[in-house]
Motif scaffolding. Structure first.
Motif, PDB file in Angstrom:
ATOM      1  N   LEU A 113       0.126 -19.230  -3.668  1.00 36.92           N
ATOM      2  CA  LEU A 113       0.730 -17.928  -3.437  1.00 36.92           C
ATOM      3  C   LEU A 113      -0.158 -17.079  -2.526  1.00 36.92           C
ATOM      4  O   LEU A 113       0.335 -16.414  -1.612  1.00 36.92           O
ATOM      5  CB  LEU A 113       0.969 -17.226  -4.764  1.00 36.92           C
ATOM      6  CG  LEU A 113       1.547 -15.812  -4.696  1.00 36.92           C
ATOM      7  CD1 LEU A 113       2.663 -15.626  -5.711  1.00 36.92           C
ATOM      8  CD2 LEU A 113       0.456 -14.765  -4.939  1.00 36.92           C
ATOM      9  N   VAL A 114      -1.469 -17.112  -2.768  1.00 35.20           N
ATOM     10  CA  VAL A 114      -2.393 -16.365  -1.910  1.00 35.20           C
ATOM     11  C   VAL A 114      -2.294 -16.874  -0.473  1.00 35.20           C
ATOM     12  O   VAL A 114      -2.253 -16.084   0.482  1.00 35.20           O
ATOM     13  CB  VAL A 114      -3.838 -16.483  -2.429  1.00 35.20           C
ATOM     14  CG1 VAL A 114      -4.800 -15.780  -1.476  1.00 35.20           C
ATOM     15  CG2 VAL A 114      -3.963 -15.893  -3.826  1.00 35.20           C
ATOM     16  N   ALA A 115      -2.235 -18.182  -0.315  1.00 37.07           N
ATOM     17  CA  ALA A 115      -2.137 -18.764   1.024  1.00 37.07           C
ATOM     18  C   ALA A 115      -0.851 -18.332   1.719  1.00 37.07           C
ATOM     19  O   ALA A 115      -0.832 -18.089   2.931  1.00 37.07           O
ATOM     20  CB  ALA A 115      -2.216 -20.282   0.939  1.00 37.07           C
ATOM     21  N   LYS A 116       0.239 -18.224   0.949  1.00 38.60           N
ATOM     22  CA  LYS A 116       1.524 -17.808   1.519  1.00 38.60           C
ATOM     23  C   LYS A 116       1.450 -16.362   2.012  1.00 38.60           C
ATOM     24  O   LYS A 116       1.899 -16.046   3.125  1.00 38.60           O
ATOM     25  CB  LYS A 116       2.628 -17.963   0.477  1.00 38.60           C
ATOM     26  CG  LYS A 116       4.016 -17.606   0.981  1.00 38.60           C
ATOM     27  CD  LYS A 116       5.106 -18.020  -0.005  1.00 38.60           C
ATOM     28  CE  LYS A 116       5.127 -17.157  -1.240  1.00 38.60           C
ATOM     29  NZ  LYS A 116       6.309 -17.434  -2.097  1.00 38.60           N
ATOM     30  N   VAL A 117       0.880 -15.476   1.201  1.00 37.71           N
ATOM     31  CA  VAL A 117       0.733 -14.075   1.603  1.00 37.71           C
ATOM     32  C   VAL A 117      -0.196 -13.968   2.813  1.00 37.71           C
ATOM     33  O   VAL A 117       0.071 -13.226   3.768  1.00 37.71           O
ATOM     34  CB  VAL A 117       0.207 -13.223   0.434  1.00 37.71           C
ATOM     35  CG1 VAL A 117      -0.173 -11.820   0.906  1.00 37.71           C
ATOM     36  CG2 VAL A 117       1.243 -13.144  -0.679  1.00 37.71           C
ATOM     37  N   GLU A 118      -1.288 -14.726   2.776  1.00 39.98           N
ATOM     38  CA  GLU A 118      -2.240 -14.684   3.880  1.00 39.98           C
ATOM     39  C   GLU A 118      -1.589 -15.145   5.186  1.00 39.98           C
ATOM     40  O   GLU A 118      -1.794 -14.532   6.240  1.00 39.98           O
ATOM     41  CB  GLU A 118      -3.456 -15.561   3.563  1.00 39.98           C
ATOM     42  CG  GLU A 118      -4.511 -15.539   4.642  1.00 39.98           C
ATOM     43  CD  GLU A 118      -5.804 -16.237   4.244  1.00 39.98           C
ATOM     44  OE1 GLU A 118      -6.579 -16.585   5.148  1.00 39.98           O
ATOM     45  OE2 GLU A 118      -6.027 -16.422   3.033  1.00 39.98           O
ATOM     46  N   ALA A 119      -0.800 -16.218   5.109  1.00 38.85           N
ATOM     47  CA  ALA A 119      -0.137 -16.724   6.315  1.00 38.85           C
ATOM     48  C   ALA A 119       0.829 -15.694   6.879  1.00 38.85           C
ATOM     49  O   ALA A 119       0.910 -15.492   8.096  1.00 38.85           O
ATOM     50  CB  ALA A 119       0.597 -18.025   6.000  1.00 38.85           C
ATOM     51  N   PHE A 120       1.556 -15.012   6.015  1.00 42.92           N
ATOM     52  CA  PHE A 120       2.499 -13.989   6.468  1.00 42.92           C
ATOM     53  C   PHE A 120       1.751 -12.814   7.089  1.00 42.92           C
ATOM     54  O   PHE A 120       2.122 -12.309   8.156  1.00 42.92           O
ATOM     55  CB  PHE A 120       3.357 -13.513   5.299  1.00 42.92           C
ATOM     56  CG  PHE A 120       4.394 -12.496   5.693  1.00 42.92           C
ATOM     57  CD1 PHE A 120       5.615 -12.900   6.191  1.00 42.92           C
ATOM     58  CD2 PHE A 120       4.143 -11.143   5.561  1.00 42.92           C
ATOM     59  CE1 PHE A 120       6.576 -11.961   6.572  1.00 42.92           C
ATOM     60  CE2 PHE A 120       5.082 -10.196   5.925  1.00 42.92           C
ATOM     61  CZ  PHE A 120       6.309 -10.609   6.430  1.00 42.92           C
ATOM     62  N   ALA A 121       0.705 -12.358   6.415  1.00 45.68           N
ATOM     63  CA  ALA A 121      -0.072 -11.233   6.927  1.00 45.68           C
ATOM     64  C   ALA A 121      -0.699 -11.571   8.276  1.00 45.68           C
ATOM     65  O   ALA A 121      -0.760 -10.731   9.180  1.00 45.68           O
ATOM     66  CB  ALA A 121      -1.156 -10.847   5.919  1.00 45.68           C
ATOM     67  N   ASP A 122      -1.157 -12.794   8.427  1.00 42.46           N
ATOM     68  CA  ASP A 122      -1.788 -13.269   9.654  1.00 42.46           C
ATOM     69  C   ASP A 122      -0.763 -13.373  10.776  1.00 42.46           C
ATOM     70  O   ASP A 122      -0.841 -12.683  11.802  1.00 42.46           O
ATOM     71  CB  ASP A 122      -2.442 -14.627   9.353  1.00 42.46           C
ATOM     72  CG  ASP A 122      -2.975 -15.363  10.564  1.00 42.46           C
ATOM     73  OD1 ASP A 122      -2.599 -15.035  11.699  1.00 42.46           O
ATOM     74  OD2 ASP A 122      -3.757 -16.306  10.382  1.00 42.46           O
ATOM     75  N   ARG A 123       0.239 -14.215  10.605  1.00 39.33           N
ATOM     76  CA  ARG A 123       1.147 -14.543  11.696  1.00 39.33           C
ATOM     77  C   ARG A 123       2.231 -13.491  11.921  1.00 39.33           C
ATOM     78  O   ARG A 123       2.600 -13.217  13.065  1.00 39.33           O
ATOM     79  CB  ARG A 123       1.788 -15.909  11.441  1.00 39.33           C
ATOM     80  CG  ARG A 123       0.768 -17.048  11.443  1.00 39.33           C
ATOM     81  CD  ARG A 123       1.416 -18.374  11.085  1.00 39.33           C
ATOM     82  NE  ARG A 123       0.433 -19.430  11.008  1.00 39.33           N
ATOM     83  CZ  ARG A 123       0.023 -20.166  12.047  1.00 39.33           C
ATOM     84  NH1 ARG A 123       0.538 -19.944  13.236  1.00 39.33           N
ATOM     85  NH2 ARG A 123      -0.875 -21.119  11.886  1.00 39.33           N
ATOM     86  N   ALA A 124       2.738 -12.908  10.842  1.00 39.23           N
ATOM     87  CA  ALA A 124       3.835 -11.943  10.987  1.00 39.23           C
ATOM     88  C   ALA A 124       3.330 -10.520  11.175  1.00 39.23           C
ATOM     89  O   ALA A 124       3.891  -9.753  11.953  1.00 39.23           O
ATOM     90  CB  ALA A 124       4.752 -12.010   9.766  1.00 39.23           C
ATOM     91  N   MET A 125       2.266 -10.145  10.471  1.00 35.40           N
ATOM     92  CA  MET A 125       1.793  -8.762  10.515  1.00 35.40           C
ATOM     93  C   MET A 125       0.589  -8.575  11.429  1.00 35.40           C
ATOM     94  O   MET A 125       0.131  -7.449  11.631  1.00 35.40           O
ATOM     95  CB  MET A 125       1.468  -8.275   9.100  1.00 35.40           C
ATOM     96  CG  MET A 125       2.657  -8.321   8.157  1.00 35.40           C
ATOM     97  SD  MET A 125       2.280  -7.697   6.502  1.00 35.40           S
ATOM     98  CE  MET A 125       2.180  -5.932   6.792  1.00 35.40           C
ATOM     99  N   GLY A 126       0.045  -9.679  11.957  1.00 38.57           N
ATOM    100  CA  GLY A 126      -1.039  -9.579  12.930  1.00 38.57           C
ATOM    101  C   GLY A 126      -2.399  -9.280  12.355  1.00 38.57           C
ATOM    102  O   GLY A 126      -3.279  -8.779  13.054  1.00 38.57           O
TER     103      GLY A 126
END
Length: 780
Positions: free
Chosen positions: A174-187
């Motif tokens: 779950l942490v990895a999923k949030v991190e990936a979204f924050a990284d790629r989608a939110m910059g």
């Protein structure tokens, strides 16, 4: 906005709390093209139960700098209230809580959320003061698996740091999923931190500001001197110390201080900074809370004649006086920290009073607040915009010298710093940047998966071509990168020369070319200083040669037998915009500010920008057919020197096509641009030269009538009318009739003619000189 969800697993987000931070987080999710539900409490009075969340969105649409990258992004924000719409959070894959910093209120909300959220949906708090264990007390095991802390920095669109804290029961996937979204989608650049008070950036940043303010008062240093000594030499943004406090809010400092004091363990050095601050208390009470209030440590006084005088607060008397900028630091002290801290008098004493305690404190935090020095350095560079992290500063000062001086003064030396001895905290081995670990060994600095940075490539490679203003680098997979290296990456003859040299080299040995650099700005355009120098010595042939050379170089890129992808970030103005327009495709960082700004300094675009914009407008699906609608659109954009304030706006203004890409995370721009270039390789053929059917004299008359109307309303100056007429001549084809076909070469020739005519005009020369000396346009 990106227009599609660039991360896996998170299709909708809920943000609870529509204050400045919560609303900003929601806006950044929407900027990524992802739907977001924004909830807040029901107002105590009024008929609209959703008024608070709605008001937050309305306010953001008027805020400058804008939280939304495009007004269209606001349509992705659904508003509501916690009482009526909390069940809608059950539709979301990530729920962000950004409400008041009170444990009881947060826990009450979590109890309600647990009843509606779906299992596996992430719940995170934006807190930086309450331990994660306290937040999830009394919650189920499932809730604890789904819970983490995501600490954003304000404003969320522009600040790239996101600190993430996972609890002992938090699901790693779950942490990895949030991190990936924050990284790629939110910059965001995500940094994993430990669950300690203030995490990394605020703990060290608040300590740094407290130390610096106290030392200025103790040593009799003025606010101007403090901002000079503790500013640029230490890699601090141009605001300096006191200017930064004004920016974030004077009233925020006591709040941060209290939250840390309430949670830090006894004996922490932070407690040594806490003292009565009657001056600050009076400032807050009187409304002098910084830029958001009447002023702060600095303020502007307006005279009756409209003049403005910058005032600075006298720390000894508490009274304002005119700003008194200090003289320059001794030679070399602005770049050499070891020299700076040994300067005689209060300059050296103040520099050491900051660096000694702050760098020592940073060394204490290794293992406590973060696993390694890279996390601490990155947190301060991203969260406080430091140019150098604290351990990079230690290397500049000298680790051994720092320890020796602390010891000589009877101050404690952190174990990690003592163990390092004279070893640097960073080194380069075999082209790899390495950092010192707590066990005394060195490890390679690791980038996030998929990140490619030119700075890393350059450590282990030599350029394929290089001169004083540009370089060509092999970035792998058959792709080369053209990098600008001049001041502000401004175009000059060296850049044009290297472009011409690069084309046959790439044709013979590589597949594609990417135009990219890692400067703060992609390019500020042509070097106007050189142009003005040529004017002053009447070297008109040199100016004409520069214009013709730029046109030839950009068209050589456009018609090269391989794909060319421009990857701008930051400012891409004038020629920086035109080189992008001439590329096969653009992969822009979301924070790209692009435009043809030549008219603002009395010129017309001279490197093909006019034709490229006309061609884009004629092909745009949204554009009505016929010669006038595209012409009117381009004329309005270029004559007003419009600059898109994001890549999303750039697409709306036709600087970007629908097929062009937008990268939210700056770290991923080169990799994305490479991928776009390689996708064009198979079956690539250069574009066919456009032919234009332009509006001719009758169209020019229509454009000029519009300009005259603006002049009558006082919205355009007399010389604006002259410049606009020259632009209109280019865009309508000069002497061409509406039935004539105008070729690209004919349009370029007309550009050159009218650019040179503009440059010979004394009114343009005055505009250029004013821009170079003041950075502001002259409205003559």
């Amino acid at each position: 906005m990106v227009g599609q969800n660039p991360a896996n697993g998170i299709q909708k987000v809920c943000v609870i709390g529509s204050g400045t931070m919560g609303a900003g987080i929601a806006a950044q999710v929407a900027n990524a093209g992802v739907p977001v539900l924004l909830l807040d409490i029901v107002p105590k009075d009024g008929n609209d139960r959703d008024a608070i969340a709605k008001g937050a969105v309305a306010k953001m649409l008027k805020t400058d700098p804008a939280p939304f990258m495009s007004k269209k992004a606001a349509k992705l924000v659904e508003t509501g209230n916690i009482e009526d719409h909390l069940d809608k959070a059950g539709e979301c894959d990530w729920i962000v809580e950004a409400i008041v910093e009170r444990l009881d209120i947060k826990q009450a909300l979590y109890e309600k959320l647990e009843a509606v959220k779906k299992p596996g949906a992430a719940v995170s708090s934006n807190t930086s003061t309450i331990p994660l264990g306290h937040l999830v007390e009394g919650r189920s095991d499932q809730f604890k698996r789904d819970f983490l802390i995501t600490h954003f920095f304000n404003p969320p669109r522009y600040m790239r740091l996101l600190e993430i804290v996972a609890g002992p029961q938090t699901d790693a996937d779950l942490v990895a999923k949030v991190e990936a979204f924050a990284d790629r989608a939110m910059g965001k650049r995500v940094i994993r931190t430990h669950d300690t008070p203030g995490f990394i950036a605020n703990r060290l940043g608040t300590y740094w500001l407290a130390v610096a303010i106290n030392a200025a008062m103790d040593l009799g240093v003025t606010v101007e001197e403090a901002d000079q000594i503790g500013g640029a030499p230490m890699g601090v943004p141009k605001t300096g110390i006191f200017g930064l406090v004004d920016l974030v809010g004077v009233d925020l400092m006591p709040l941060l201080s209290k939250s840390l004091a309430d949670t830090l363990p006894k004996g922490d050095p932070y407690f040594d900074t806490i003292r009565p601050m009657p001056l600050v208390e009076k400032m807050i009470a009187d409304g002098f809370t910084g830029r958001k209030g009447k002023g702060g440590f600095y303020k502007l006084d307006k005279g009756k004649d409209g003049s403005r005088t910058k005032m600075a607060l006298d720390l000894a008397t508490g009274e304002y006086r005119p700003e008194n900028k200090p003289g320059k630091l001794p030679s070399g002290a602005d770049r050499d920290l070891a020299k700076l801290v040994t300067l005689p008098g209060k300059t050296g004493a103040y520099a050491w009073a900051i660096l000694g305690p702050v760098l020592s404190y940073a060394a204490m935090l290794v293992g406590e607040a973060a696993d390694d020095i890279v996390a601490i350095d990155d947190a301060m560079k991203l969260g406080y915009n430091w140019k150098f992290g604290p351990f990079e500063l230690i290397d500049r000062l000298g680790p051994g010298q720092l320890s020796a001086r602390l010891t000589a003064e009877g101050k404690p030396v952190p174990a990690f710093l003592k163990a390092a001895g004279d070893q640097p905290f960073y080194r380069v081995e075999n082209g790899k940047r390495q950092y010192l670990t707590a066990d005394g060994s060195y490890r390679d600095v690791q980038r996030a998966a998929g990140v490619v940075l030119l700075e890393d490539i350059k450590r282990g490679a030599e350029p394929l071509l290089k001169n004083g203003s540009a370089a060509l680098w092999d970035v792998g997979d058959g792709v080369v990168a053209l990098e600008f290296t001049s001041k502000m990456n401004a175009f000059d003859e060296d850049i044009i020369k290297l472009i011409q040299q690069a084309i046959p080299l790439v044709k013979a040995n590589y597949k594609a070319l990417v135009i990219y650099n890692e400067g703060s700005n992609f390019s500020a355009g042509a070097n106007l200083g050189l142009a003005l120098f040529a004017v002053n010595i009447a070297a008109w042939s040199e100016i004409e040669k520069l214009i013709a050379g730029g046109q030839a170089a950009f068209k050589a890129l456009k018609y090269a037998p391989f794909p060319v992808v421009a990857a701008p970030a930051g400012l891409a103005l004038g020629g920086g915009c035109e080189i992008c327009l001439n590329a096969d495709a653009i992969q822009a960082h979301a924070e790209t500010y692009i435009g043809l700004v030549e008219c603002g300094v009395g010129l017309v675009p001279g490197w093909g920008g006019n034709g490229e914009m006309l061609d884009r407008a004629a092909r745009a699906k949204m554009m009505p057919k016929g010669p006038m609608p595209p012409l009117a659109k381009v004329f309005q954009t270029v004559s007003t020197a419009t600059v898109a304030k994001s890549a999303a706006e750039a697409r709306e203004q036709l600087f970007l096509r629908e097929s062009d890409g937008i990268t939210m995370n700056r770290d991923r721009l080169l990799a994305d641009a490479k991928a776009k270039a390689l996708a064009l390789v198979d079956g690539y053929a250069p574009p066919e030269p456009p032919v234009f059917k332009l509006a001719g004299a009758s169209g020019r008359t229509g454009l000029n009538m519009a300009v005259r109307d603006f002049q009558k309303k006082g919205m355009a100056t007399a010389y604006d009318g002259v410049v606009s007429d020259r632009l209109a001549q280019v865009l309508t084809g000069g002497d061409a009739d509406v039935v004539d076909v105008v070729t690209e070469d004919q349009l370029l020739k007309l550009e050159r003619k009218l650019f040179l005519e503009s440059m010979k005009d004394a009114r343009t020369q005055a505009r250029v000189e004013t821009m170079l000396t003041t950075g502001k346009p002259l409205r003559n």
